[in-house]
Design an enzyme around this catalytic site. Structure first.
Site, PDB file in Angstrom:
ATOM      1  N   TYR A  46      11.560  34.893 -28.896  1.00 51.56           N
ATOM      2  CA  TYR A  46      11.514  36.284 -28.443  1.00 51.56           C
ATOM      3  C   TYR A  46      10.117  36.670 -28.022  1.00 51.56           C
ATOM      4  O   TYR A  46       9.156  35.940 -28.278  1.00 51.56           O
ATOM      5  CB  TYR A  46      12.054  37.222 -29.524  1.00 51.56           C
ATOM      6  CG  TYR A  46      11.143  37.453 -30.708  1.00 51.56           C
ATOM      7  CD1 TYR A  46      10.912  36.455 -31.650  1.00 51.56           C
ATOM      8  CD2 TYR A  46      10.498  38.668 -30.892  1.00 51.56           C
ATOM      9  CE1 TYR A  46      10.083  36.672 -32.729  1.00 51.56           C
ATOM     10  CE2 TYR A  46       9.671  38.904 -31.979  1.00 51.56           C
ATOM     11  CZ  TYR A  46       9.464  37.895 -32.897  1.00 51.56           C
ATOM     12  OH  TYR A  46       8.640  38.113 -33.970  1.00 51.56           O
ATOM     13  N   LYS A  50       7.046  31.493 -31.071  1.00 55.65           N
ATOM     14  CA  LYS A  50       7.576  32.813 -31.470  1.00 55.65           C
ATOM     15  C   LYS A  50       9.094  32.737 -31.572  1.00 55.65           C
ATOM     16  O   LYS A  50       9.820  33.231 -30.710  1.00 55.65           O
ATOM     17  CB  LYS A  50       7.119  33.874 -30.463  1.00 55.65           C
ATOM     18  CG  LYS A  50       7.232  35.286 -30.999  1.00 55.65           C
ATOM     19  CD  LYS A  50       6.454  36.246 -30.143  1.00 55.65           C
ATOM     20  CE  LYS A  50       6.709  37.682 -30.485  1.00 55.65           C
ATOM     21  NZ  LYS A  50       6.337  38.044 -31.862  1.00 55.65           N
ATOM     22  N   GLU A  94      -1.912  35.207 -41.523  1.00 60.03           N
ATOM     23  CA  GLU A  94      -1.649  36.372 -40.659  1.00 60.03           C
ATOM     24  C   GLU A  94      -0.634  37.259 -41.377  1.00 60.03           C
ATOM     25  O   GLU A  94      -0.177  36.935 -42.473  1.00 60.03           O
ATOM     26  CB  GLU A  94      -1.102  35.926 -39.298  1.00 60.03           C
ATOM     27  CG  GLU A  94       0.234  35.219 -39.403  1.00 60.03           C
ATOM     28  CD  GLU A  94       0.774  34.711 -38.074  1.00 60.03           C
ATOM     29  OE1 GLU A  94       0.516  35.338 -37.034  1.00 60.03           O
ATOM     30  OE2 GLU A  94       1.478  33.676 -38.098  1.00 60.03           O
ATOM     31  N   LEU A 105       0.639  32.658 -35.227  1.00 61.77           N
ATOM     32  CA  LEU A 105       1.038  33.018 -33.870  1.00 61.77           C
ATOM     33  C   LEU A 105      -0.218  33.415 -33.091  1.00 61.77           C
ATOM     34  O   LEU A 105      -1.080  34.107 -33.631  1.00 61.77           O
ATOM     35  CB  LEU A 105       2.021  34.194 -33.896  1.00 61.77           C
ATOM     36  CG  LEU A 105       2.577  34.552 -32.523  1.00 61.77           C
ATOM     37  CD1 LEU A 105       3.610  33.517 -32.076  1.00 61.77           C
ATOM     38  CD2 LEU A 105       3.192  35.935 -32.514  1.00 61.77           C
TER      39      LEU A 105
HETATM   40  N1  PMP Z   1       1.870  37.342 -35.929  1.00 61.34           N
HETATM   41  C1  PMP Z   1       3.188  37.458 -36.088  1.00 61.34           C
HETATM   42  C2  PMP Z   1       3.880  36.626 -37.111  1.00 61.34           C
HETATM   43  C3  PMP Z   1       3.929  38.354 -35.273  1.00 61.34           C
HETATM   44  O1  PMP Z   1       5.265  38.464 -35.404  1.00 61.34           O
HETATM   45  C4  PMP Z   1       3.240  39.158 -34.337  1.00 61.34           C
HETATM   46  C5  PMP Z   1       3.992  40.172 -33.506  1.00 61.34           C
HETATM   47  N2  PMP Z   1       4.633  39.603 -32.420  1.00 61.34           N
HETATM   48  C6  PMP Z   1       1.852  38.996 -34.203  1.00 61.34           C
HETATM   49  C7  PMP Z   1       1.198  38.070 -35.022  1.00 61.34           C
HETATM   50  C8  PMP Z   1       1.084  39.769 -33.184  1.00 61.34           C
HETATM   51  O2  PMP Z   1       1.319  39.244 -31.905  1.00 61.34           O
HETATM   52  P1  PMP Z   1       1.230  40.131 -30.599  1.00 61.34           P
HETATM   53  O3  PMP Z   1      -0.152  40.710 -30.590  1.00 61.34           O
HETATM   54  O4  PMP Z   1       1.427  39.169 -29.491  1.00 61.34           O
HETATM   55  O5  PMP Z   1       2.283  41.168 -30.696  1.00 61.34           O
END
Ligand code: PMP
Length: 287
Positions: free
Chosen positions: A33, A149, A182, A207
């Site tokens: 996603y 993701k 994270e 991620l």
């Molecule tokens: N880490 C995880 C596990 C996430 O689900 C997200 C949200 N998508 C993020 C970091 C932040 O990523 P982004 O800045 O691309 O939304």
């Protein structure tokens, strides 16, 4: 006008939009996603999210459901039909529908594509974010490919629920070395005691947040010192500030960790400044 969702080639009223029971996303979490922040009717950091989507799909050997250009049109049409100017755009691609078997289908199937848009009261969400949030810490228990993701989010779901039950908004995973990886749906940052911004490097099992990446550029432009280096929860508690980043939270100050205050327990000045700078950047850079 009622909400509409895009499902495999057509728009349907949100409440009636369905996928097949043997969709591999539904049965096996075999899919990926993406989430874009929508500001002023435009997709923020569009390029980064498209690139990550292509990478996630490539890693799982799922074909792109359509060209990037076509996808962009469908995403924008989803925003238009739902009249979303401020909010979030969600996209999910699964390997498709096939008779249940863990291994890939032997004859090629068409990937399933679902897109939804959600409006946000940006003023209210800004006010909420600017007040700061609490986080809890939990042992890292996810698989080794958090760079993809995927829709397989059970550890994140349980972590988020634990946070909510403790009155916090986010959970930070802590790995076997005692370092924060994270958040369950965000990247983790501190402004350490020496005034250096720190966030974990992407060589780690995290991620590669698009907001994280853009914010690093914003920080470089602002001339603030930053290091992609991990930290422990203890270092975060001793830090001047802590915050999280993501398409949903943008840049949100963290005011407590496991119920103990970070810094003076109030949202940090740097975090609030970076939130402003990031929003300015995102509004300019959107497509
Ligand atoms: N880490 C995880 C596990 C996430 O689900 C997200 C949200 N998508 C993020 C970091 C932040 O990523 P982004 O800045 O691309 O939304």
């Amino acid at each position: 006008m009622s909400r509409q969702a895009y499902v495999n080639g057509r728009f349907a009223p949100h409440g009636e939009a369905v996928v097949h029971i043997e969709d591999r996303g539904y049965q096996l979490a075999d899919g990926v996603y993406e989430v874009w922040a929508v500001m002023g009717g435009r997709l923020s950091d569009a390029e980064g999210h498209f690139a990550r989507l292509e990478r996630s799909l490539g890693e799982l050997r799922i074909p792109m459901p359509m060209s990037r250009k076509a996808l962009e049109l469908v995403l924008k049409e989803t925003l238009r039909r739902n009249r979303v100017r401020e909010g979030l755009l969600y996209l999910q691609v699964t390997r498709g529908v096939a008779r249940r078997d863990h291994a890939f289908p032997t004859t090629p199937v068409t990937p399933s594509l679902v897109i939804t848009a959600k409006a946000l009261d940006r003023q209210a969400s800004n006010a909420k974010a600017e007040a700061g949030v609490g986080v809890i810490t939990l042992p890292e228990n996810r698989w080794g490919r958090c760079d993809i993701k995927t829709i397989g989010l059970l550890p994140n779901v349980l972590a988020k629920q634990a946070a909510r039950e403790q009155g916090a908004a986010e959970a930070w995973f802590v790995d076997a070395e005692g370092l924060v990886t994270e958040g369950a749906s965000s990247n983790a940052w501190i402004l350490d005691r020496d005034g250096v911004l720190r966030t974990r490097d992407t060589g780690a099992n995290i991620l590669r947040g698009i907001t994280r990446h853009s914010l690093l550029e914003v920080i470089a432009e602002a001339g603030v010192k930053v290091e992609e280096r991990p930290f422990t929860p203890a270092e975060a508690l001793e830090a001047r500030e802590a915050f999280i980043t993501g398409a949903g939270t943008l840049v949100t100050p963290v005011t407590s960790i496991d119920g103990r205050p970070v810094g003076n327990g109030h949202p940090g000045e740097m975090a609030l400044r970076l939130r402003d700078l990031y929003i300015q950047h995102a509004r300019k850079a959107g497509i």
